[in-house]
Design a protein around this motif. Structure first.
Motif, PDB file in Angstrom:
ATOM      1  N   ILE A   1      52.316  41.961  35.271  1.00  0.00           N
ATOM      2  CA  ILE A   1      51.156  42.750  35.700  1.00  0.00           C
ATOM      3  C   ILE A   1      50.413  43.261  34.469  1.00  0.00           C
ATOM      4  O   ILE A   1      51.026  43.746  33.516  1.00  0.00           O
ATOM      5  CB  ILE A   1      51.604  43.928  36.583  1.00  0.00           C
TER       6      ILE A   1
ATOM      7  N   ALA B   1      46.447  46.710  36.874  1.00  0.00           N
ATOM      8  CA  ALA B   1      45.341  45.922  37.399  1.00  0.00           C
ATOM      9  C   ALA B   1      45.554  45.646  38.884  1.00  0.00           C
ATOM     10  O   ALA B   1      46.644  45.285  39.310  1.00  0.00           O
ATOM     11  CB  ALA B   1      45.230  44.600  36.646  1.00  0.00           C
ATOM     12  N   GLY B   2      44.493  45.826  39.666  1.00  0.00           N
ATOM     13  CA  GLY B   2      44.565  45.566  41.091  1.00  0.00           C
ATOM     14  C   GLY B   2      44.789  46.801  41.922  1.00  0.00           C
ATOM     15  O   GLY B   2      44.597  46.783  43.142  1.00  0.00           O
ATOM     16  N   GLU B   3      45.233  47.904  41.295  1.00  0.00           N
ATOM     17  CA  GLU B   3      45.451  49.138  42.059  1.00  0.00           C
ATOM     18  C   GLU B   3      44.128  49.843  42.331  1.00  0.00           C
ATOM     19  O   GLU B   3      43.997  50.555  43.327  1.00  0.00           O
ATOM     20  CB  GLU B   3      46.392  50.064  41.296  1.00  0.00           C
TER      21      GLU B   3
ATOM     22  N   GLU C   1      38.596  46.194  41.225  1.00  0.00           N
ATOM     23  CA  GLU C   1      38.600  45.430  39.987  1.00  0.00           C
ATOM     24  C   GLU C   1      37.203  45.124  39.446  1.00  0.00           C
ATOM     25  O   GLU C   1      36.340  44.627  40.180  1.00  0.00           O
ATOM     26  CB  GLU C   1      39.342  44.106  40.192  1.00  0.00           C
TER      27      GLU C   1
ATOM     28  N   GLU D   1      38.789  35.922  39.270  1.00  0.00           N
ATOM     29  CA  GLU D   1      40.140  36.194  39.782  1.00  0.00           C
ATOM     30  C   GLU D   1      40.973  34.936  39.974  1.00  0.00           C
ATOM     31  O   GLU D   1      42.145  34.928  39.638  1.00  0.00           O
ATOM     32  CB  GLU D   1      40.060  36.948  41.119  1.00  0.00           C
TER      33      GLU D   1
ATOM     34  N   ALA E   1      41.143  40.695  35.019  1.00  0.00           N
ATOM     35  CA  ALA E   1      42.487  40.593  35.581  1.00  0.00           C
ATOM     36  C   ALA E   1      42.518  39.459  36.592  1.00  0.00           C
ATOM     37  O   ALA E   1      42.180  39.647  37.761  1.00  0.00           O
ATOM     38  CB  ALA E   1      42.891  41.902  36.250  1.00  0.00           C
TER      39      ALA E   1
ATOM     40  N   TRP F   1      44.010  36.973  39.369  1.00  0.00           N
ATOM     41  CA  TRP F   1      44.849  37.385  40.496  1.00  0.00           C
ATOM     42  C   TRP F   1      46.333  37.408  40.140  1.00  0.00           C
ATOM     43  O   TRP F   1      47.068  38.311  40.537  1.00  0.00           O
ATOM     44  CB  TRP F   1      44.601  36.459  41.692  1.00  0.00           C
TER      45      TRP F   1
ATOM     46  N   GLN G   1      47.475  40.731  38.707  1.00  0.00           N
ATOM     47  CA  GLN G   1      47.241  41.947  39.475  1.00  0.00           C
ATOM     48  C   GLN G   1      48.496  42.378  40.223  1.00  0.00           C
ATOM     49  O   GLN G   1      49.331  41.556  40.606  1.00  0.00           O
ATOM     50  CB  GLN G   1      46.089  41.749  40.459  1.00  0.00           C
TER      51      GLN G   1
ATOM     52  N   GLY H   1      48.918  43.391  43.266  1.00  0.00           N
ATOM     53  CA  GLY H   1      49.060  42.865  44.615  1.00  0.00           C
ATOM     54  C   GLY H   1      49.533  41.435  44.686  1.00  0.00           C
ATOM     55  O   GLY H   1      49.968  40.982  45.755  1.00  0.00           O
ATOM     56  N   SER H   2      49.468  40.688  43.581  1.00  0.00           N
ATOM     57  CA  SER H   2      49.869  39.280  43.600  1.00  0.00           C
ATOM     58  C   SER H   2      51.382  39.108  43.492  1.00  0.00           C
ATOM     59  O   SER H   2      51.902  38.017  43.752  1.00  0.00           O
ATOM     60  CB  SER H   2      49.199  38.526  42.450  1.00  0.00           C
TER      61      SER H   2
ATOM     62  N   ARG I   1      57.108  44.419  42.933  1.00  0.00           N
ATOM     63  CA  ARG I   1      56.303  45.640  43.029  1.00  0.00           C
ATOM     64  C   ARG I   1      57.177  46.859  43.283  1.00  0.00           C
ATOM     65  O   ARG I   1      56.963  47.933  42.705  1.00  0.00           O
ATOM     66  CB  ARG I   1      55.261  45.489  44.144  1.00  0.00           C
TER      67      ARG I   1
END
Length: 417
Positions: A31, A68-70, A73, A118, A152, A154, A157, A159-160, A166
């Motif tokens: 991440i 990244a992604g929180e 973006e 992305e 960032a 995907w 990130q 969420g990926s 996570r």
């Protein structure tokens, strides 16, 4: 001044190790971590290393790692925008200049037709009326108002990543607080020794009843007032029951048995009643294995004590009026520091365990609340709507902020009572 320094060191260590746990495991998962911050509010100090900006901020109320992604973006580049493109040696876009393009004469100015930063990583734009597709480097930066921000993709990130990756990145913060407590307590045991449950005289306090009576460190107490004692608890129980009364200790010293009369001094006990004490510490042993065991058992003991208090709060048997906020913790840290480095280390360990547990509670905006949403995603097989989750965390953060204000107000009131 000593209180302020002690508070900064203790609080800074606790927050640093917590956020470092998040940072380390997030980076292990691939991440992109944009910022590692101690504190909130305006930046006081910052530097960048690799992909992460490390900052110290004004309000010492915690910290964060911005992954990244929180957050939403990047900058939205719409069709028709004119942007500047700077290329690397492989003719990949390494910089995308959003504005102030005149300050970047090396940039090729194009009109955007389509952008994907992305997934496929390209900029499709018109160059002299010709539609050209430019490949974007995965570490390219967007430059707006001369401030660079790394893109960032995907796969970088939050969420990926898998549910497990996570969850570990979030859980790692509280986990490192438990590890820190263990390390502090094990180090304390290595330096100070491990308390052992023997009826034996430890260190003699100057001016105490034990010194006046002639007890010496290492005396093995076999009985008090003809009552046999084998453990430290049995010995101290009899002493506490006899304030200001002469009692006879039977001790073994250098292989010889002696009888010594001791008159315990009086003090106020934990229950508010009078109890006796003679001014000796519990005997201690020095052992590496024992110190590691002590670190584990004491960390567990702190955890159980904190859970007991939380249980009393839930049942209403313990009032929030007695919960300490930042001001209260500041004062208690000063008191611990005044008693010496060993007491300060023990206090820091207790605070670290407390921070870890509080963060794991299923409260929105806390690590525990985020783990709940990740767990729900694992059960459902699909993520919760990010907007709904964000709203829950926003409300939770607002309520937590109100709680901090409440306990801080109580702390200030207690100072003037």
């Amino acid at each position: 001044m000593n209180t302020l320094i002690s508070f900064i060191v203790v609080f800074g260590l606790l927050v640093f190790i917590h956020e470092w746990g998040h940072l380390y495991f997030a980076k292990r998962a691939g991440i992109l971590c944009r910022e590692f911050a101690i504190g909130f509010g305006p930046k006081l100090f910052s530097f960048k290393r690799n992909e992460t900006v490390y900052t110290i901020r004004m309000l010492p109320l915690g910290g964060f790692v911005r992954m990244a992604g929180e957050d939403p973006e990047m900058i939205d580049i719409k069709p028709g925008y004119e942007i500047g493109l700077v290329f690397n040696g492989r003719h990949e876009v390494s910089q995308i200049i959003i504005n102030n393009k005149s300050k970047h004469p090396e940039a090729k100015v194009v009109q955007v037709e389509k952008v994907d930063l992305e997934h496929e990583l390209f900029v499709q734009a018109y160059d002299d009326d010709e539609l050209v597709r430019y490949k974007v480097n995965e570490k390219a930066v967007l430059v707006q108002d001369e401030q660079p921000t790394q893109i960032a993709p995907w796969n970088r990130q939050f969420g990926s990543k898998s549910v497990g990756q996570r969850a570990l990145a979030i859980f790692a913060g509280p986990m490192m607080n438990f590890v820190l407590a263990f390390v502090l307590l094990a180090a304390l045991a290595l330096m100070q020794g491990i308390p052992v449950d023997r009826a034996e005289v430890g260190e003699i306090m100057e001016g105490g009843a034990a010194e006046e009576a002639g007890l010496v460190e290492g005396d093995q107490v076999t009985s008090i007032e003809n009552t046999p004692v084998d453990t430290w608890e049995e010995m101290t129980t009899i002493i506490q029951q006899n304030p200001n009364e002469s009692i006879t200790f039977t001790v073994v010293r250098n292989g010889q048995t002696e009888s010594i009369a001791v008159t315990p001094n009086e003090r106020v006990g934990q229950m508010g009643d009078a109890e006796g004490f003679i001014g000796v510490t519990q005997p201690r042993e020095f052992s590496v294995i024992g110190s590691l065991t002590f670190g584990v058992t004491q960390t567990y003991l702190f955890m159980t004590m904190i859970f007991e208090v939380l249980g009393l709060l839930v049942t209403g048997q313990f009032s929030l009026d007695y919960v300490a906020g930042p001001v209260g913790i500041y004062n208690y840290t000063g008191e611990a520091a005044a008693l010496g480095i060993f007491v300060l280390m023990q206090w820091a360990a207790a605070l670290s365990v407390n921070l870890g547990i509080i963060n794991l509670l299923p409260i929105p905006a806390m690590d525990g609340g985020r783990l709940v949403f990740i767990g729900l995603e694992g059960l459902r097989g699909k993520p919760i709507d990010p907007q709904k989750e964000g709203m829950v965390h926003l409300v939770g953060f607002a309520l937590l902020f109100l709680l901090v204000i409440f306990v801080t107000w109580n702390d200030i009131n207690r100072l003037f009572m």
